[in-house]
Write an enzyme that holds these catalytic residues in place. Sequence first.
Site, short mmCIF file in Angstrom:
data_model
loop_
_atom_site.label_atom_id
_atom_site.label_comp_id
_atom_site.label_asym_id
_atom_site.label_seq_id
_atom_site.Cartn_x
_atom_site.Cartn_y
_atom_site.Cartn_z
N GLU A 59 3.32 -8.09 -7.15
CA GLU A 59 3.27 -8.90 -5.93
C GLU A 59 4.53 -8.71 -5.08
O GLU A 59 4.46 -8.67 -3.85
CB GLU A 59 3.13 -10.39 -6.27
CG GLU A 59 1.80 -10.79 -6.88
CD GLU A 59 1.74 -10.60 -8.39
OE1 GLU A 59 2.62 -9.92 -8.96
OE2 GLU A 59 0.79 -11.11 -9.01
N HIS A 119 14.36 15.22 0.36
CA HIS A 119 14.21 13.79 0.63
C HIS A 119 14.18 13.49 2.11
O HIS A 119 13.86 12.40 2.53
CB HIS A 119 15.36 13.01 -0.01
CG HIS A 119 15.35 13.08 -1.50
ND1 HIS A 119 14.40 12.44 -2.25
CD2 HIS A 119 16.13 13.74 -2.38
CE1 HIS A 119 14.61 12.70 -3.53
NE2 HIS A 119 15.65 13.48 -3.64
#
Length: 760
Positions: free
Chosen positions: A16, A695
Amino acid sequence: MQTHSLGFPRIGLNRELKWATERFWQGGISEDLLLNTAKGLMTGNWRLQKEAGLDLVPAGDFSLYDHMLDMTATLGAIPNRFGFSGDKVDLDIYFRMARGSEGAKGTPAMEMTKWFDTNYHYIVPEFWPGQSFRLSYTWFFDQVREARRSGINAKAVIPGPFTYIHLGKSVDNDFDRWEHLDKIISVYAELLELLGKDCQWIQMDEPILVLDLDRHILDRMIPAYGRLAKAAGDARIMIATYFGEIVDPETVCMLPVSAIHADMVRAPAQLETILEHIPDHMILSLGTIDGRNIWRADLDRAVAQVDRARRAIGEERVMVAPSCSLLHVPIDLSGEKMLDPEIRAWMAFAGEKCLEVRAVADMASGKSCDLLVESRKILEGRRTCKHIINSEVGNRLASLTGDMLRRNSPFPERKKCQNRQLNLPLFPTTTIGSFPQTREIRSVRKRYVRGEVDHAIYTRNIKEYIEFAVEMQEKAGLDVLVHGEPERNDMVEYFAGHLDGFCLTENGWVQSYGTRCVKPPVIYGDVSRPAPITVEWSIYAQSLTRKPMKGMLTGPVTILRWSFVRDDQPERDTCRQIALAIRDEVCDLEKAGMKIIQIDEPALREGLPLRQKDWAGYLNWAVDAFKLATGGVRDHTQIHTHMCYSEFNEIIGAIAEMDADVISMEASRSRMALLEAFGDYQYPNDIGPGIIDIHSPRVPSVAELTELLRLALEVIPPERLWVNPDCGLKTRSWPEVEAMLQNMTAAAMRMRKRMEKQIK
Ligand code: GLN
Ligand code: ZN
């Protein structure tokens, strides 16, 4: 007998916190909603631990991103580039420190690195001369206050000042960050004064006490903790150590605090030394339940430890806890519906571990306990279970010979054979393996697993991806091609899913950093490979091109490191079993006609033990595992390996012993600082230092890339230099990849021309 835990997973049973935080970043939910989600999760954690029977429940361990970052915010140690006003740290600055920001006013994030030898990453504190510190973030006491409001007997949990400073970095090499100690202790004192009003216990994590420390650090701990203990008022301080043996228990027992916590799973032998030194006023918390692994505990063993301590110093001075924070294990077994029920019964996640802690304390104080009876029966079943043992694996391991760990000929001779077979140009270009994981390919995989698409459709989709990847690489002019890894969601889970002795959980998520979670596979039995895994994809890819195609595998050490491992045999033995399975795959790839095979070992470095005295032993078996995996091929077959995400300079000798024909390594972000190591140490085989940072979406120009190659040539002879990116390209988009690879091959071409001219 008192029980407690050192920390609990934050992410939530269904992740969550991840979903809420990511939506908050995208502007989809308000700050209030995010904080409410966090509060709900914290409260749930407290309730669960309290109901499990823990007397002291941690508060302050919850984090919106990382506990070290929370301390940075608390101390107001915000690097100047984030434009901190000096007042209160808000969530905007907090998340910008963690993630950086793009655009015109963009700032790079703070560095992130692995928390000891775990797979959790913390945000590295930064220190600079003239820095000031001031209480600037109320997160820790907000949590403690909230806990009190919910009727929880909370123990505040914060990173200790010595660990905080030690794990940080000085921005300027000459600056000694310990100069800030007194200033930092002053802010800690203020913090403790506030926390001390709301709770009886304050846990200060000082796991650096299990590392080889300079004497001067230890010496400063006694007076500093004297100040802090005073500041805490009536609240008592517990120093928490974990992940190993306290190196200097004598000094640690002299700290003016009320309790110390020690890891009795990793370092059971330290119990006796601690009992010898512990002063009469001090409480000893025993970390008897493994916080780093998912197995149900041997309660008899834990009770015996607690009993030993109880007899030595009295029941009132002993506490029982998990070995470390439960952050490193999944939350609760209730999410696992598909696991084989027999194997599931062998496991204990965070929630179940709290019950075990309670049970140990009860039994040690003479109460009877149902869990003990149940656990004994299950553990006995596990010990004698037929699914664990594979006698064929045992026989193969027993008959291993030394030459299975060696290639037939030394590298120079192999290289001649390989040159003849491969006929590559100078500065061969290649990539590390993966290509963009597009939404389509992820969805096909998912639907295939769920049974929504059949095998034929799945195969066709994977093959189409491979065709596209091969065509793109041919166009870009690469010399050694890859198939792109479209069939893999993850480089370890994929192999784990195809090997016997492993099982995968449905919901066993563990936080890796920030909102990123991983679901490590579980190794429960002897490992073997029932059938070839990657061969079909590799030969299909090879059939599409006349250029050599690399077979692509994950190495035994990396598979071991990124899984939950068996606790009933040494890691070395498990690793060797995985190595044999990978060896089978390597040999099958060769038989099927693959001329180059890459075995990735990005986790080799992070497996390095915390204490230097243990390095050699580890490197020995880790290197042997790689050699066992690769030693079965002919001289003509070229073995590559790949490493990234860490500093390799310290272990370059061991890397050379692996004797891969070619190694590719991450190097571009540090502007090839890696090469220093290659200058000092004459690495004997071929090397491809990465020249593109995967990245970042930025496409480096041909001139930039050529310059990096020129730098590389200062320490690597031309006939041994390969040209490749830092790592796999799975997080990039196809247009970025195309542009990057075109520039990369153009740079290699330019370099070849230069060399030709020089020779003429
Ligand atoms: N072959 C893998 C890839 O390219 C290597 C990944 C890694 O080093 N972590 O994705
Ligand atoms: Zn990599």
